[in-house]
Design a protein around this motif. Structure first.
Motif, PDB file in Angstrom:
ATOM      1  N   ASP A  13       0.840  -1.195   0.000  1.00  0.00           N
ATOM      2  CA  ASP A  13       0.000   0.000   0.000  1.00  0.00           C
ATOM      3  C   ASP A  13       0.878   1.248   0.000  1.00  0.00           C
ATOM      4  N   GLY A  14       1.226   1.724  -1.190  1.00  0.00           N
ATOM      5  CA  GLY A  14       1.931   2.991  -1.309  1.00  0.00           C
ATOM      6  C   GLY A  14       3.450   2.872  -1.324  1.00  0.00           C
ATOM      7  N   GLU A  15       4.090   3.949  -1.815  1.00  0.00           N
ATOM      8  CA  GLU A  15       5.548   3.980  -1.935  1.00  0.00           C
ATOM      9  C   GLU A  15       6.236   3.885  -0.579  1.00  0.00           C
ATOM     10  N   ALA A  16       5.639   4.504   0.427  1.00  0.00           N
ATOM     11  CA  ALA A  16       6.273   4.491   1.745  1.00  0.00           C
ATOM     12  C   ALA A  16       6.436   3.064   2.261  1.00  0.00           C
ATOM     13  N   ALA A  17       5.478   2.202   1.958  1.00  0.00           N
ATOM     14  CA  ALA A  17       5.557   0.808   2.403  1.00  0.00           C
ATOM     15  C   ALA A  17       6.681   0.071   1.681  1.00  0.00           C
ATOM     16  N   ILE A  18       6.879   0.390   0.402  1.00  0.00           N
ATOM     17  CA  ILE A  18       7.988  -0.215  -0.343  1.00  0.00           C
ATOM     18  C   ILE A  18       9.322   0.217   0.259  1.00  0.00           C
ATOM     19  N   ILE A  19       9.444   1.513   0.531  1.00  0.00           N
ATOM     20  CA  ILE A  19      10.687   2.037   1.102  1.00  0.00           C
ATOM     21  C   ILE A  19      10.945   1.433   2.479  1.00  0.00           C
ATOM     22  N   ASP A  20       9.904   1.316   3.285  1.00  0.00           N
ATOM     23  CA  ASP A  20      10.073   0.720   4.615  1.00  0.00           C
ATOM     24  C   ASP A  20      10.596  -0.707   4.521  1.00  0.00           C
ATOM     25  N   LEU A  21      10.121  -1.457   3.523  1.00  0.00           N
ATOM     26  CA  LEU A  21      10.543  -2.838   3.378  1.00  0.00           C
ATOM     27  C   LEU A  21      11.999  -2.918   2.921  1.00  0.00           C
ATOM     28  N   LEU A  22      12.437  -1.934   2.145  1.00  0.00           N
ATOM     29  CA  LEU A  22      13.806  -1.927   1.629  1.00  0.00           C
ATOM     30  C   LEU A  22      14.798  -1.253   2.579  1.00  0.00           C
ATOM     31  N   ARG A  23      14.307  -0.498   3.545  1.00  0.00           N
ATOM     32  CA  ARG A  23      15.187   0.287   4.412  1.00  0.00           C
ATOM     33  C   ARG A  23      16.267  -0.543   5.118  1.00  0.00           C
ATOM     34  N   PRO A  24      15.998  -1.775   5.547  1.00  0.00           N
ATOM     35  CA  PRO A  24      17.058  -2.556   6.208  1.00  0.00           C
ATOM     36  C   PRO A  24      18.263  -2.845   5.321  1.00  0.00           C
ATOM     37  N   LEU A  25      18.118  -2.678   3.999  1.00  0.00           N
ATOM     38  CA  LEU A  25      19.252  -2.906   3.098  1.00  0.00           C
ATOM     39  C   LEU A  25      20.188  -1.712   3.046  1.00  0.00           C
ATOM     40  N   ALA A  26      19.743  -0.560   3.559  1.00  0.00           N
ATOM     41  CA  ALA A  26      20.519   0.683   3.450  1.00  0.00           C
ATOM     42  C   ALA A  26      21.299   0.928   4.733  1.00  0.00           C
ATOM     43  N   THR A  27      22.331   0.133   4.956  1.00  0.00           N
ATOM     44  CA  THR A  27      23.063   0.177   6.215  1.00  0.00           C
ATOM     45  C   THR A  27      24.225   1.160   6.212  1.00  0.00           C
ATOM     46  N   ASP A  28      24.647   1.642   5.047  1.00  0.00           N
ATOM     47  CA  ASP A  28      25.758   2.593   4.989  1.00  0.00           C
ATOM     48  C   ASP A  28      25.269   3.968   5.438  1.00  0.00           C
ATOM     49  N   PRO A  29      26.031   4.684   6.294  1.00  0.00           N
ATOM     50  CA  PRO A  29      25.609   6.028   6.711  1.00  0.00           C
ATOM     51  C   PRO A  29      25.339   6.961   5.545  1.00  0.00           C
ATOM     52  N   ALA A  30      25.992   6.712   4.403  1.00  0.00           N
ATOM     53  CA  ALA A  30      25.786   7.558   3.230  1.00  0.00           C
ATOM     54  C   ALA A  30      24.345   7.532   2.751  1.00  0.00           C
ATOM     55  N   ALA A  31      23.603   6.463   3.068  1.00  0.00           N
ATOM     56  CA  ALA A  31      22.212   6.340   2.626  1.00  0.00           C
ATOM     57  C   ALA A  31      21.267   7.208   3.439  1.00  0.00           C
ATOM     58  N   LEU A  32      21.714   7.699   4.586  1.00  0.00           N
ATOM     59  CA  LEU A  32      20.908   8.555   5.452  1.00  0.00           C
ATOM     60  C   LEU A  32      19.571   7.908   5.822  1.00  0.00           C
ATOM     61  N   GLY A  33      19.615   6.599   5.954  1.00  0.00           N
ATOM     62  CA  GLY A  33      18.426   5.868   6.354  1.00  0.00           C
ATOM     63  C   GLY A  33      17.285   5.921   5.354  1.00  0.00           C
ATOM     64  N   LEU A  34      17.585   6.249   4.101  1.00  0.00           N
ATOM     65  CA  LEU A  34      16.578   6.436   3.048  1.00  0.00           C
ATOM     66  C   LEU A  34      15.547   7.492   3.451  1.00  0.00           C
ATOM     67  N   ALA A  35      15.973   8.426   4.285  1.00  0.00           N
ATOM     68  CA  ALA A  35      15.060   9.443   4.791  1.00  0.00           C
ATOM     69  C   ALA A  35      15.209  10.774   4.070  1.00  0.00           C
ATOM     70  N   ASP A  36      16.107  10.842   3.084  1.00  0.00           N
ATOM     71  CA  ASP A  36      16.330  12.091   2.354  1.00  0.00           C
ATOM     72  C   ASP A  36      16.150  11.836   0.867  1.00  0.00           C
ATOM     73  N   ASP A  37      16.251  12.899   0.064  1.00  0.00           N
ATOM     74  CA  ASP A  37      16.092  12.766  -1.380  1.00  0.00           C
ATOM     75  C   ASP A  37      17.365  12.284  -2.069  1.00  0.00           C
ATOM     76  N   CYS A  38      18.498  12.423  -1.406  1.00  0.00           N
ATOM     77  CA  CYS A  38      19.782  12.039  -1.977  1.00  0.00           C
ATOM     78  C   CYS A  38      20.626  11.344  -0.922  1.00  0.00           C
ATOM     79  N   ALA A  39      21.618  10.604  -1.397  1.00  0.00           N
ATOM     80  CA  ALA A  39      22.632  10.049  -0.510  1.00  0.00           C
ATOM     81  C   ALA A  39      23.858  10.963  -0.568  1.00  0.00           C
ATOM     82  N   ALA A  40      24.749  10.825   0.384  1.00  0.00           N
ATOM     83  CA  ALA A  40      25.966  11.639   0.429  1.00  0.00           C
ATOM     84  C   ALA A  40      27.152  10.720   0.683  1.00  0.00           C
ATOM     85  N   LEU A  41      27.959  10.500  -0.348  1.00  0.00           N
ATOM     86  CA  LEU A  41      29.069   9.552  -0.275  1.00  0.00           C
ATOM     87  C   LEU A  41      30.374  10.291  -0.533  1.00  0.00           C
TER      88      LEU A  41
END
Length: 339
Positions: A13-41
């Motif tokens: 149900d919605g994009e936010a649910a997809i992102i929540d399911l994928l969030r555990p894969l974003a373990t690098d600090p550069a991903a900013l927890g998938l909480a921003d529009d961009c990553a910073a590497l």
């Protein structure tokens, strides 16, 4: 997606649910927890960032009934294969997912599990991306980021006349595996045992980027690229970019035992294997004086490489495939072309 799975009717149900399911894969600090529009590497001192993007789409790069875990693995692996050929170390990836309808939770969970297995195997993490809904097949667009010592990325346009050509692993397995996936009865027609057929199908579904070749490539290769659209076609690209041509011997191109079993029944398929796509092996042009070093370093890294030919001085990008007697074979289709 398995039938009978209690999750099968649960639609995301919605994009936010997809992102929540994928969030555990974003373990690098550069991903900013998938909480921003961009990553910073931030690149490490003395390193270049190496980038590659290569999307896969249902009906072109994978079949409609393929397992989501296998689709995820392939989506990441085909991109990491290019990093491997550049002698780059994977860092992370961005991913855009396009669906014609909201995906089932079970499908997406299995897809995420496949991504987790792939990124763990390749030493990288999810950094960000996007999701959308649009007409057409499921498409997974991945951009990988890697690093290589400054100015040391191995290019494909730097081969020289006289360079020895090597290819890793074996060629043609994925092409045979695709035929088996499309027409399962071929396994019996080709006289394959169950394990042999499974090996060929796995080579189509789950490419294995040759990341272990990194040191051998940096130490000895003059040029390199991955073999994705067919050995002959990709070698032609290397030759054209390097203003050379190339010559290989069909009998020297390495084949797996299951592929040889197929050729024992259907020898006329042999020449076509050098034009089959989805191999995701590394093609390297190595100066003659470094050929032994390259082979030894590859063996030390646990990667088999085969010496298949050499670069020639003519600058037209042509590739000659020679038979056992040294006569030039006619290859009707050099490889895959989207257009």
């Amino acid at each position: 997606m398995s039938t009978g799975d209690s999750r099968a009717s649960d639609t995301i149900d919605g994009e936010a649910a997809i992102i929540d399911l994928l969030r555990p894969l974003a373990t690098d600090p550069a991903a900013l927890g998938l909480a921003d529009d961009c990553a910073a590497l931030s690149p490490r001192p003395g390193m270049d960032i190496v980038l590659k993007t290569d999307p896969i789409a249902e009906g072109v790069h994978f079949l409609a009934g393929d397992a989501p875990e296998a689709i995820a693995w392939k989506a990441l692996a085909v991109n990491v294969s290019d990093l491997a050929a550049k002698a780059a170390r994977p860092l992370g990836y961005l991913m855009a997912l396009s669906f014609p309808a909201p995906p089932r939770r079970a499908w997406l969970q299995d897809f995420a599990a496949g991504l987790k297995a792939a990124q763990d195997a390749f030493g990288m993490t999810l950094l960000g991306g996007d999701t959308d809904r649009r007409p057409g097949p499921i498409t997974v667009s991945i951009t990988v980021l890697g690093e290589a010592p400054k100015g040391r990325m191995v290019r494909r346009a730097t081969a020289q006349p006289g360079d020895v050509l090597f290819v890793s692993g074996s060629i043609g397995d994925a092409g045979l595996g695709l035929q088996l996936c499309q027409t399962p009865r071929l396994a019996e027609a080709w006289g394959l045992e169950a394990a042999q057929a499974a090996f060929l199908r796995r080579r189509y579904h789950r490419p294995e980027p040759r990341l272990a070749l990194r040191e051998a490539l940096r130490a000895a290769a003059g040029a390199a690229m991955d073999v994705s659209d067919g050995l002959v076609k990709d070698l032609g690209r290397m030759a054209a970019a390097s203003h050379t041509s190339a010559e290989i011997r069909l009998e020297d191109v390495p084949l797996s035992a299951p592929a040889r079993a197929v050729l024992a029944v259907r020898p006329e398929l042999h020449a076509g294997l050098v034009a089959a796509g989805d191999d995701y092996e590394v093609l390297a042009a190595v100066p003659e004086g470094k050929a032994r070093d390259f082979a030894e370093l590859a063996a030390r890294a646990g990667v088999e490489v085969g010496r298949i030919g050499r670069m020639l001085p003519d600058g037209d990008g042509a590739v000659s495939v020679l038979d056992r007697q040294g006569s030039r074979l006619t290859i009707e289709r050099s490889g895959w072309d989207h257009f």
